[in-house]
Design a protein around this motif. Structure first.
Motif, PDB file in Angstrom:
ATOM      1  N   MET A 194      15.377  48.368   0.333  1.00  0.00           N
ATOM      2  CA  MET A 194      14.675  49.622   0.055  1.00  0.00           C
ATOM      3  C   MET A 194      13.195  49.334   0.254  1.00  0.00           C
ATOM      4  N   LEU A 195      12.517  50.187   1.032  1.00  0.00           N
ATOM      5  CA  LEU A 195      11.109  49.981   1.355  1.00  0.00           C
ATOM      6  C   LEU A 195      10.591  51.262   1.978  1.00  0.00           C
ATOM      7  N   ASP A 196       9.352  51.617   1.705  1.00  0.00           N
ATOM      8  CA  ASP A 196       8.758  52.770   2.374  1.00  0.00           C
ATOM      9  C   ASP A 196       8.626  52.442   3.856  1.00  0.00           C
ATOM     10  N   SER A 197       9.588  52.920   4.643  1.00  0.00           N
ATOM     11  CA  SER A 197       9.637  52.650   6.079  1.00  0.00           C
ATOM     12  C   SER A 197       9.613  53.946   6.877  1.00  0.00           C
ATOM     13  N   PHE A 198       9.157  55.032   6.262  1.00  0.00           N
ATOM     14  CA  PHE A 198       9.126  56.331   6.938  1.00  0.00           C
ATOM     15  C   PHE A 198       8.316  56.217   8.226  1.00  0.00           C
ATOM     16  N   GLY A 199       8.932  56.594   9.339  1.00  0.00           N
ATOM     17  CA  GLY A 199       8.260  56.595  10.632  1.00  0.00           C
ATOM     18  C   GLY A 199       8.170  55.245  11.317  1.00  0.00           C
ATOM     19  N   LEU A 200       8.724  54.194  10.708  1.00  0.00           N
ATOM     20  CA  LEU A 200       8.682  52.869  11.321  1.00  0.00           C
ATOM     21  C   LEU A 200       9.910  52.654  12.205  1.00  0.00           C
ATOM     22  N   ALA A 201       9.987  51.488  12.820  1.00  0.00           N
ATOM     23  CA  ALA A 201      11.048  51.183  13.787  1.00  0.00           C
ATOM     24  C   ALA A 201      12.425  51.079  13.139  1.00  0.00           C
TER      25      ALA A 201
END
Length: 188
Positions: free
Chosen positions: A79-86
């Protein structure tokens, strides 16, 4: 699957009223705080968990709302703020250091999200692993992993691979990640 109700026979680990199923378990504003380990231990199961990632705009990389859910205390879905990442194996939805999600389904921080995980425990005979654990993960209703073999436990997992049951562990990585509506259905 936000707000999904536990089916008959499900084990309700957290419904906002008590953290007694976890040790330690801490509640803030009817939400479970990261850093909780279920008292009960499980083998194969279907797990539903809802989580809220914090908005940490100054943080970078693994410092952005980092946590994870560990099946049997052995295998982590990140779980990690990965919004818009690869969508890497160390980002939201990744099976940590094993496989990135097929698609990055991470919502923006401060949005409730879901994992629905179908997990089959590894099989052991005579103390030797003869079949790897398998996992299928839906993130926010979309399948991001389908029948993925887990050849090894996650690095630094709290429980080593083995034949015995293990807990559901919600990792504390020092970030204010919160949880609600956690339940599972045990299966053979």
């Amino acid at each position: 699957t936000l707000g999904a109700k536990p089916p008959a026979g499900a084990v309700v680990l957290f419904d906002g009223t008590s953290a007694d199923a976890f040790g330690p378990g801490k509640i803030e504003n009817q939400l479970l705080v990261a850093g909780a380990t279920s008292k009960r231990k499980f083998q194969s199961c279907q797990l539903h968990v809802e989580f809220l990632l914090p908005f940490m705009p100054q943080a970078r990389g693994q410092g952005r709302g980092n946590s994870g859910v560990y099946l049997q205390g052995r295998y982590e879905v990140q779980m990690l703020d990965s919004f818009g990442l690869a969508g890497e194996d160390n980002e939201c939805g990744g099976i940590y250091r094993i496989k990135p999600p097929d698609v990055n389904m991470c919502y923006p921080p401060l949005s409730w999200q879901t994992y629905d995980i179908d997990y089959t425990a590894a099989k052991f005979e005579g103390g030797k692993k003869i079949r790897n654990a398998l996992i299928t993960v839906s993130h926010n209703g979309v399948v991001i992993h389908k029948d993925v073999e887990l050849p090894k436990g996650t690095q630094a997992a709290p429980v080593a691979e083995g034949p015995e049951p293990g807990p559901i562990y919600l990792q504390d990585h020092g970030n204010p990640v919160r949880y609600r509506n956690i339940w599972l259905v045990e299966r053979p």
